[in-house]
Design a protein around this motif. Structure first.
Motif, PDB file in Angstrom:
ATOM      1  N   ARG B  92       0.839  -1.196   0.000  1.00 38.98           N
ATOM      2  CA  ARG B  92       0.000   0.000   0.000  1.00 38.98           C
ATOM      3  C   ARG B  92       0.874   1.245   0.000  1.00 38.98           C
ATOM      4  NH1 ARG B  92      -3.596  -0.486   5.003  1.00 38.98           N
ATOM      5  NH2 ARG B  92      -2.145  -2.088   5.646  1.00 38.98           N
ATOM      6  N   ARG B  96       0.749   3.847  -2.997  1.00 38.18           N
ATOM      7  CA  ARG B  96       0.223   5.172  -2.707  1.00 38.18           C
ATOM      8  C   ARG B  96       1.254   6.238  -3.063  1.00 38.18           C
ATOM      9  NH1 ARG B  96      -2.160   4.539   2.391  1.00 38.18           N
ATOM     10  NH2 ARG B  96      -4.061   3.957   1.304  1.00 38.18           N
ATOM     11  N   THR B  97       2.511   5.972  -2.715  1.00 38.52           N
ATOM     12  CA  THR B  97       3.564   6.936  -3.058  1.00 38.52           C
ATOM     13  C   THR B  97       3.631   7.105  -4.569  1.00 38.52           C
ATOM     14  OG1 THR B  97       4.795   6.294  -1.117  1.00 38.52           O
ATOM     15  CG2 THR B  97       6.018   7.411  -2.843  1.00 38.52           C
ATOM     16  N   LEU B 100       0.354   9.008  -5.773  1.00 37.25           N
ATOM     17  CA  LEU B 100       0.338  10.418  -5.394  1.00 37.25           C
ATOM     18  C   LEU B 100       1.464  11.163  -6.107  1.00 37.25           C
ATOM     19  CD1 LEU B 100      -1.390  12.141  -3.588  1.00 37.25           C
ATOM     20  CD2 LEU B 100       0.282  11.851  -1.776  1.00 37.25           C
ATOM     21  N   LEU B 103       0.255  11.951  -9.459  1.00 38.00           N
ATOM     22  CA  LEU B 103      -0.697  13.067  -9.463  1.00 38.00           C
ATOM     23  C   LEU B 103       0.039  14.397  -9.329  1.00 38.00           C
ATOM     24  CD1 LEU B 103      -3.640  11.895  -7.179  1.00 38.00           C
ATOM     25  CD2 LEU B 103      -3.424  11.792  -9.646  1.00 38.00           C
ATOM     26  N   SER B 116     -10.939  16.586  -7.535  1.00 35.41           N
ATOM     27  CA  SER B 116      -9.930  16.244  -6.533  1.00 35.41           C
ATOM     28  C   SER B 116     -10.468  15.203  -5.544  1.00 35.41           C
ATOM     29  CB  SER B 116      -9.459  17.494  -5.796  1.00 35.41           C
ATOM     30  OG  SER B 116     -10.537  18.111  -5.152  1.00 35.41           O
ATOM     31  N   VAL B 120      -8.632  11.707  -4.657  1.00 29.61           N
ATOM     32  CA  VAL B 120      -8.231  11.339  -3.297  1.00 29.61           C
ATOM     33  C   VAL B 120      -8.871  10.010  -2.898  1.00 29.61           C
ATOM     34  CG1 VAL B 120      -8.466  11.993  -0.874  1.00 29.61           C
ATOM     35  CG2 VAL B 120      -7.750  13.676  -2.539  1.00 29.61           C
ATOM     36  N   VAL B 123      -6.754   7.363  -4.313  1.00 35.02           N
ATOM     37  CA  VAL B 123      -5.449   7.223  -3.674  1.00 35.02           C
ATOM     38  C   VAL B 123      -5.579   6.675  -2.254  1.00 35.02           C
ATOM     39  CG1 VAL B 123      -3.509   8.560  -2.785  1.00 35.02           C
ATOM     40  CG2 VAL B 123      -4.336   8.961  -5.083  1.00 35.02           C
ATOM     41  N   ILE B 124      -6.682   6.991  -1.572  1.00 31.64           N
ATOM     42  CA  ILE B 124      -6.841   6.510  -0.194  1.00 31.64           C
ATOM     43  C   ILE B 124      -7.637   5.201  -0.173  1.00 31.64           C
ATOM     44  CG2 ILE B 124      -7.706   7.055   2.116  1.00 31.64           C
ATOM     45  CD1 ILE B 124      -5.425   8.841   1.256  1.00 31.64           C
ATOM     46  N   ASP B 125      -8.914   5.267  -0.557  1.00 26.30           N
ATOM     47  CA  ASP B 125      -9.797   4.115  -0.339  1.00 26.30           C
ATOM     48  C   ASP B 125      -9.450   2.936  -1.234  1.00 26.30           C
ATOM     49  OD1 ASP B 125     -11.131   5.686   1.466  1.00 26.30           O
ATOM     50  OD2 ASP B 125     -12.434   6.527  -0.082  1.00 26.30           O
ATOM     51  N   GLU B 128      -6.386   1.285   0.061  1.00 28.64           N
ATOM     52  CA  GLU B 128      -6.671   0.542   1.291  1.00 28.64           C
ATOM     53  C   GLU B 128      -7.368  -0.785   0.949  1.00 28.64           C
ATOM     54  OE1 GLU B 128      -5.965   1.225   4.825  1.00 28.64           O
ATOM     55  OE2 GLU B 128      -4.520   2.175   3.512  1.00 28.64           O
TER      56      GLU B 128
END
Lengths: 549, 563
Positions: B92, B96-97, B100, B103, B116, B120, B123-125, B128
């Protein structure tokens, strides 16, 4: 626990389905354990030269177990879906009642998303928590009875280990989830805020060369989230291991006893105990889920079951007056007792059919004015009248058929354009829908779509530009029977060109609505110069001051 | 189907660095299965000797062995869970790195196409949601084959026929799964998609609940939600009737193995053939043979979820390839001259060019007003100078050096920028200002605050400069936010000041105050101000030497010496 009980109480209407599912589930568990046990009996009997009559049982139990397992899956899932539908509708109704009181309206989208996540966390309550626990409760006496002939000490010892593995460890996991769950949730939202900062502030990030810092900030929040999650996952792993060891210890105890006096009863007991402990091996996970569900239930009930806002409906509401003249008379209002007055004797006349603008810097109470008119809040003194009748004497639902509202939080649903428009007037035919779209000047855009009115509006209006989205919302407001249309910063977030286009559309609106001349109230912090208005007021110091039209 | 394959390929590629841990987890899982085999051996030995068959091992030794192996299994479990978490967290973090970073590298142009909030959420949910794929699915998919194979081999060694029967029952599982209608995978995918649709609809209606209530549609919508849920239940149950057949195949195979093996051993033992120890050993291993298959079937939905996430993630812009080290051009820090030479830019081919051959020059220390209606290309000029977008043609130079030859960092050092609505980050006001120059001292920040006339407002706040703002913090008005942006620009003290409609969203009184601060900020710098003409006049009102360029439809229509 009270909250979970309350959620269960919501499902009273589905009790028959839930009980049926539970009965089949327990029967299926019994068949599974019996199958394993009888296979032990059959082999033991063969070894000791006993009767092999049990082999008939084996032939029956095999298919029965398979069939029951299939029936169990169907029945429990069906019951779960029914219960969930009830929960969702109950939650929606509760939230809608509060939104009418003005509380839901101020909640941010993120909080709502988390609440919906909480509702979903309750999905597993029946299937993953209640049923496994019920199974363990069923198995405990069976184990005691089956082991009793081998010695009371053995039976009680194994039963205690079973209690430890099936109830105590899960209870510990539940506490773990309750304590650590909050930390995980907090770390998660901190991570989300950091990512949202980085992405929505991407212009600043680029202009100031902040890429490295932003990435590092997100990584730091992520590391905090991972460490919170790791504690949870580590604790859960230990609970699972401890639960496994309870079962294994029971087997050692049982083996030691059987090694002295082997018999059909002993070997059967061994197979039974092995199957029983195996059946409850997932319970520490259930306990962990229960901890999460408990926290979720508390939040869900807090959001949807509390009493609605301050405004209590008068017993006998008056019927709507024929006129739609709106008047604020000596209105004083503040949001909280310790905050300054937003309005301090505001008096304002908006005749029916007029086009007016209310200007003022942010914080001057422009949006509060709309909330007062819609009776989302009530004035401390003074009154708001519609057609000469105090709005406090009108039913809120009636009032809202007369006053429509469009602001930047006006939502476009992820549904078809048609369904979005029909919210304005459920009985409108296609011709009226097209007329409204044309009046809002999106008719041509919709005509150009391959699916026309049945084109899909993506999540929160995705798929359309900001300006097109506002125009669709305008078309919906035009379909509603409202004769007063309050546009509260309708162009917030749009670029200047789109804003002018939208405002000039308002100039050309046909103001003769179904219920007589339509009033347009534009609330903004400034005018762009394209608006055509009858009157302009500036709000300052809690009063309305006439400004040049 | 090809899209799914693409997602699967994408996932496989992204999983590659995790494979070391996955292999270790698989090995641990196999060790656990090995321990279970050992335990079955111990139990069979104890019972065998209790039945009067002398054994090579003493009962005490076998019991001790069983207990030791139990501890070993528990340890394997804990260790495997830890490794699983580590593998999931590392994956993860990596993804994610990467996402992001992609982006941020794509820059502000990205927000023209994507929202946005949606980015997000991805990138988050979505990332995860990938956890289960790495912690559960990847090892489970391997163990589903290897662990039953290990059990089969150990049974084959002591009882070839029993081993073959077990393996035969095991083979029923994939065969049965393939035969169950269109296949369990398709059914469970459909069920997952249907659930996801209902959840999305519910979330959507909850988000728009204010709109529904104001339109008086709450009761109708509540009934609609109930009907939709009921309809979905009916459809889902139709799908599940098929999907559950595949799990039933698993139950059937296990029951079949247990019943046939038991009957076989019972018959053989009753007729005096066969070894009771072997019989017990084999029977005890039947659950061990099927356990990994159950785990596999339970974690299948982790895979489906991961495929959905992969689809969303692979649609994000790829991270920028490492830039070849370019020579950092040193443009004189004081006094920047700007020149546009026949610059062209097109955002969207359907809407025509935003800049169509724009040329102008600004001398060092001069102020240029870019005037013109919305959509004339004023913002595009500013965005090129900020490096948000590269021109499609022509040349932009700073002190004669081509903009394209400057690395972003060098460009960012030269420019300060105040846009229409500044972004305030969720931290203190101090940190929001300091981000313009992270190494600035507190005294320098205080100077910037004073110059931006923010000090009066700060005095009214409980924590002054350290008041938290942004999401969940204190809300600032448009004018106050703009002053924070001006303080940033003061602190940065860059020679080129870019102002993009800085007062577009302010009321007239606040506008003139902000303009006042901007005029102070402009002293001694090269300034490019994009604004509608009224504001431009206000800016020029102070007797500044101001040049003006009028833009219309992406072209310069006139350029005047002094406005």
């Amino acid at each position: 626990m009270k909250d979970l009980a309350r959620i269960l109480g919501l499902w009273r209407g589905r009790a028959a389905w839930l009980v049926l599912g539970a009965a089949i589930s327990l029967a299926s568990l019994a068949a599974g354990v019996a199958l394993a046990t009888v296979s032990g009996t059959v082999v033991a009997a063969a070894l000791l030269g006993g009767a092999v009559s049990a082999s008939l049982w084996l032939r029956v139990l095999g298919p029965v177990r398979v069939a029951l397992r299939y029936a169990e899956r169907l029945a429990t899932h069906d019951a779960t879906f029914r219960a969930l539908a009830d929960l969702r509708v109950w939650f929606f109704r509760g939230l809608a009642a509060r939104a009418a009181g003005g509380l839901g309206a101020r909640r941010s989208g993120d909080v709502l998303a988390r609440l919906v996540g909480d509702v979903e966390a309750l999905d597993g309550l029946y299937l993953r928590i209640l049923l496994p626990v019920a199974g363990a409760v069923l198995l405990l006496p069976v184990l005691l009875v089956a082991l009793w002939p081998l010695g009371a000490d053995l039976a009680i010892g194994v039963a205690l280990l079973f209690v430890a593995g099936a109830f105590l460890m899960p209870a510990w996991a539940r506490r773990l989830a309750q304590g650590g769950g909050t930390r995980v949730a907090e770390a998660g939202s901190a991570l989300r805020v950091a990512a949202l900062d980085a992405v929505s502030g991407i212009r600043e990030v680029r202009a100031f060369g902040l890429e490295g810092r932003m990435l590092a900030a997100v990584q730091a929040r992520e590391a905090a989230l991972f460490s919170a999650q790791q504690r949870q996952s580590g604790g859960l792993a230990w609970a699972g291991a401890a639960s496994l060891l309870c079962g294994q210890a029971a087997l050692v105890f049982l083996l030691w006893r059987v090694s002295a006096v082997a018999g059909v009863v002993g070997i059967t007991a061994l197979f039974l105990a092995s199957a029983a402990f195996e059946a409850v091996s997932g319970l520490s996970r259930a306990g962990w889920l229960a901890g999460q569900a408990q926290a979720a239930a508390a939040r869900v009930i807090g959001a949807a079951a509390a009493p609605p806002g301050e405004i209590v409906q008068q017993a006998a509401a008056m019927s709507l007056p024929p006129s739609s003249a709106l008047r604020f008379q000596g209105v004083r209002f503040r949001w909280q007792d310790d905050r300054p007055w937003v309005f301090d004797g505001l008096t304002l006349d908006v005749p029916q059919g007029s086009r007016v603008a209310l200007l003022g810097p942010s914080g001057s109470g422009k949006s509060t004015l709309a909330a007062l008119a819609l009776r989302i809040v009530s004035p401390a003194s003074g009154c708001v009248t519609l057609g000469g009748v105090d709005v406090a004497q009108l039913a809120a639902a009636d009032l809202r058929t007369r006053i429509g509202m469009l602001n930047q939080t006006t939502h476009l649903f992820s549904d078809t354009i048609r369904a979005n428009l029909l919210l304005g007037d459920p009985r409108a035919d296609a011709a009226r829908l097209w007329a409204a779209l044309d009046a809002a000047r999106v008719g041509d855009m919709v005509r150009a779509l391959p699916d026309g009115l049945d084109a899909w509006v993506g999540e929160a209006g995705a798929g359309f530009s900001g300006g097109e989205g506002r125009r669709l919302a305008l078309a919906r407001a035009l379909l509603s029977p409202a004769t007063i249309l309050i546009l509260d910063e309708p162009c917030a977030g749009l670029d200047a060109e789109t804003e002018r286009g939208f405002l000039s559309t308002l100039n050309d609106l046909d103001t003769t609505g179904a219920g007589g001349a339509r009033t347009i109230i534009l609330i903004a912090h400034r005018l762009t110069g394209v608006e055509r208005l009858d009157r302009v007021w500036r709000l300052s110091g809690g009063h309305a001051v006439a400004a040049a039209a | 189907m090809s899209e799914r394959k693409q997602s699967a390929d994408w996932l496989r590629g992204k999983a590659a660095p995790s494979m070391v841990l996955v292999r270790r987890m698989t090995a641990l899982g196999l060790l656990g299965t090995g321990a279970a085999i050992g335990q079955a051996f111990c139990v069979a030995g104890v019972l065998d000797s209790a039945l009067g068959h002398p054994s090579r091992w003493s009962t005490a030794a076998l019991l001790a062995g069983f207990a030791l192996l139990a501890v070993f299994r528990a340890a394997c479990g804990v260790l495997g869970d830890r490794m699983g978490f580590a593998a999931g967290a590392a994956a993860r973090r990596r993804l994610r790195t990467e996402a992001l970073g992609g982006l941020l590298a794509a820059g502000p142009a990205l927000l023209r196409e994507r929202h946005s909030g949606e980015l997000v959420a991805t990138v988050i949910d979505r990332i995860e949601a990938l956890e289960g794929f790495f912690t559960r699915w990847l090892p489970a998919a391997r163990l589903a084959l290897l662990a039953p194979a290990l059990v089969t081999v150990s049974v084959l060694l002591v009882d070839p026929v029993g081993g073959l029967m077990l393996a035969g029952a095991g083979l029923l599982v994939p065969a049965g799964m393939a035969a169950a209608g269109m296949g369990a995978a398709a059914a469970s995918r459909q069920q997952f998609a249907a659930m996801a649709r209902l959840q999305a609809r519910f979330l959507d209606r909850i988000r728009g609940i204010g709109t529904i209530v104001l339109h008086g549609g709450a009761e109708a919508e509540a009934r609609g939600l109930g009907l939709a849920a009921d309809e979905l239940r009916r459809r889902t149950m139709r799908v599940l009737r098929v999907a559950f057949l595949s799990s039933t195949v698993l139950d059937l195979a296990m029951a079949l193995a247990l019943v046939t093996l038991t009957l076989r051993f019972a018959a053989r033992l009753a007729s005096g053939q066969g070894d009771p120890g072997v019989a017990l050993f084999v029977l005890l291993l039947v659950p061990e043979f099927f356990a990994p298959l159950r785990v596999f079937s339970a974690s299948y939905q982790d895979r489906i979820q991961a495929l959905g996430a992969a689809e969303a993630l692979s649609a994000l812009p790829a991270p920028a390839p490492d830039e070849p080290p370019r020579e950092v051009r040193n443009v004189a820090a004081r006094g920047v001259a700007v020149a546009f030479e026949d610059v062209r830019l097109t955002w969207d081919a359907a809407r025509g060019p935003a800049l169509d051959g724009v040329s102008f020059r600004v001398k060092a220390g001069e102020t240029l007003v870019l005037a013109g209606p919305s959509g004339a290309g004023k913002s595009s000029v500013i965005e090129i100078l900020l490096g948000f977008v590269q021109p499609g043609g022509g040349r932009v130079t700073l002190n004669g050096a081509d903009l394209a030859s400057l690395v972003p960092r060098a460009l960012s050092r030269l420019t300060a920028w105040v846009g229409q609505t500044p972004m305030l980050f969720a931290t203190s006001i101090r940190e929001n200002i300091r981000l313009a120059r992270p190494e600035a001292t507190d005294a320098e920040v205080a100077d910037a605050v004073r110059l931006a006339r923010l000090d009066g407002f700060l005095a009214s706040l409980p924590d002054g400069l350290d008041t938290a703002i942004g999401e969940a913090g204190f809300g600032l008005s448009g004018g106050q936010a703009q002053r924070v942006a001006i303080a940033r620009a003061f602190l940065k003290d860059a020679p080129l000041l870019l102002l993009d409609e800085p007062t577009a969203h302010l009321d007239p009184a606040t506008e003139s105050e902000v303009m006042d601060s901007l005029r102070r900020l402009a002293i001694g710098r090269t300034v490019i101000l994009a604004s509608h003409s009224a504001a431009a006049h206000a800016f020029a009102g102070n007797g500044f030497a101001v040049r003006r360029v009028d833009l219309r439809d992406g072209q310069v229509v006139n350029a005047r010496g002094v406005a």
